[in-house]
Design a protein around this motif. Sequence first.
Motif, PDB file in Angstrom:
ATOM      1  N   GLY A 102      63.223  11.045  -8.087  1.00  0.00           N
ATOM      2  CA  GLY A 102      64.461  11.792  -7.910  1.00  0.00           C
ATOM      3  C   GLY A 102      65.503  11.341  -8.917  1.00  0.00           C
ATOM      4  O   GLY A 102      65.485  10.200  -9.400  1.00  0.00           O
ATOM      5  N   ARG A 130      71.529  17.106  -8.405  1.00  0.00           N
ATOM      6  CA  ARG A 130      70.372  16.279  -8.081  1.00  0.00           C
ATOM      7  C   ARG A 130      69.089  17.094  -8.187  1.00  0.00           C
ATOM      8  O   ARG A 130      69.103  18.327  -8.049  1.00  0.00           O
ATOM      9  N   ALA A 131      68.018  16.399  -8.433  1.00  0.00           N
ATOM     10  CA  ALA A 131      66.702  17.043  -8.513  1.00  0.00           C
ATOM     11  C   ALA A 131      65.656  16.026  -8.089  1.00  0.00           C
ATOM     12  O   ALA A 131      65.836  14.821  -8.256  1.00  0.00           O
ATOM     13  N   SER A 132      64.577  16.520  -7.525  1.00  0.00           N
ATOM     14  CA  SER A 132      63.504  15.626  -7.092  1.00  0.00           C
ATOM     15  C   SER A 132      62.174  16.361  -7.158  1.00  0.00           C
ATOM     16  O   SER A 132      62.108  17.590  -7.121  1.00  0.00           O
ATOM     17  N   TRP A 133      61.130  15.566  -7.274  1.00  0.00           N
ATOM     18  CA  TRP A 133      59.755  16.071  -7.224  1.00  0.00           C
ATOM     19  C   TRP A 133      58.918  15.010  -6.529  1.00  0.00           C
ATOM     20  O   TRP A 133      59.104  13.807  -6.737  1.00  0.00           O
ATOM     21  N   THR A 180      59.236  20.567  -5.266  1.00  0.00           N
ATOM     22  CA  THR A 180      60.276  20.444  -6.281  1.00  0.00           C
ATOM     23  C   THR A 180      61.578  20.945  -5.675  1.00  0.00           C
ATOM     24  O   THR A 180      61.598  22.023  -5.069  1.00  0.00           O
ATOM     25  N   ASN A 181      62.648  20.151  -5.834  1.00  0.00           N
ATOM     26  CA  ASN A 181      63.926  20.498  -5.213  1.00  0.00           C
ATOM     27  C   ASN A 181      65.046  20.265  -6.218  1.00  0.00           C
ATOM     28  O   ASN A 181      65.095  19.227  -6.878  1.00  0.00           O
ATOM     29  N   VAL A 182      65.947  21.230  -6.339  1.00  0.00           N
ATOM     30  CA  VAL A 182      67.172  21.059  -7.122  1.00  0.00           C
ATOM     31  C   VAL A 182      68.343  21.409  -6.219  1.00  0.00           C
ATOM     32  O   VAL A 182      68.251  22.324  -5.397  1.00  0.00           O
ATOM     33  N   ASP A 240      70.601  23.742  -1.820  1.00  0.00           N
ATOM     34  CA  ASP A 240      69.288  23.296  -2.293  1.00  0.00           C
ATOM     35  C   ASP A 240      68.374  24.493  -2.497  1.00  0.00           C
ATOM     36  O   ASP A 240      68.343  25.415  -1.671  1.00  0.00           O
TER      37      ASP A 240
END
Length: 417
Positions: free
Chosen positions: A20, A43-46, A95-97, A113
């Motif tokens: 993240g 923010r972003a995460s995978w 995947t989230n932004v 989100d």
Amino acid sequence: MRADGSSKYQEKWGYFPTVGIGWVLSEEGFMQNNMAINFLKLRASWGRLGNDRIQASDGAATTSVVTTAINDQLVTGTIAQSTFSALQWELTEETNVGITAEFLNSRLSTDIDYFIRDTKNAAIYVSIPSIGQTVLRNVGEIRNAGLEVILTWSDQLTNDLSYSISGNISTLKNEVLYLYGQEYIDGGSAEFRQRSIVGEPLMAFFGYEVEGVYQNDAQVSGDPIAVANSLVPGDFIYKDQNNDGAIDDADRVVLGSYFPSFNYGANLGLNYKNIDFSLNILGQTGNKILNRKRGEMIWTADGNLDADLATNRWHGEGTSNKYPSSAGLRKGWNQKMSDYFVEDGSFFRIQNIQLGYRIKGKELLGNTIPETRIFATAERPLTLFNYNGFNPEVADGIDRQTYPIPAVYTVGLNIKF
């Protein structure tokens, strides 16, 4: 990084990384003089997670005797084949932004989100034509994608009065992406078919579209489909999707999904001196419910009907273009899986209301009264929906006479000594 092991699979270990990143823009120099934005973070995460809640690998080595043509000569031989499933960990990859922000002296805050969640290596049944069997393989892929938004406004108007309002919405698109070359996989039961089709939702309801009800003998005799199937007034008219003059399996279509496409909710909180009030609402739309309690009527001698069906059934020309006749209720033609059984599952609910009054620092007969709060609560006092059942919240969208959720009213007293 996670490393999880399971003795259910030949490949015992699964490795599941997550990463993240976030950037607080409001702490950068170019945002310091911005009076409207108090906090802003991108923010972003995978990441991946493993699922072992599927059965362990199994199967058998099989041999089959077959006869086939080779050089125009029939030859008999033996085929040996392994049908071991050789399963492994299913993967959920997301995947989230998103954005987190606060505005106007932090009175307004929001979280937004967007996510894409893919289930990979999903265990699905794959057909093996040479031996006429199916076997589980980790070859399916299913996607859930959507947008989630939360907005909150809170303010202190005076020393005695404050309030907060919060709302949330979320969207969801469920889609089958890959079935190992298969166009679809059937589910449900033969009478109430569900089908997973590439490009459509998982386990979508699948059947015929009802266009109306035959009203008189002239309408029946003028329709070759009705004549061919010995239909009578009060029977359903199904849509001939391919216009081939017959109603058969080729006329079945996707009738909807039990996945809601839109969810929403809201909270209201109010405090005035010693009085506090809260309200919570929620709802959803876009989902369908399979009304199996109507569909199973054909298998029972029970004459009990729901009120809507009993009142609005076809009982003469012009009386209904939605429901069949009393005789038709138990007729196989009218019991085909169709949108007659698939209903709108949308609902709106007041989930909770609470009103309280606090007593603190008061005296009675020369003695200080302990801190006391008197309150009244109503849980689920109102639910609005069009579905012909007792409860629109049905597991997997299939209603086999789901018991209604009761409303609960409570009056209480809290005393601190």
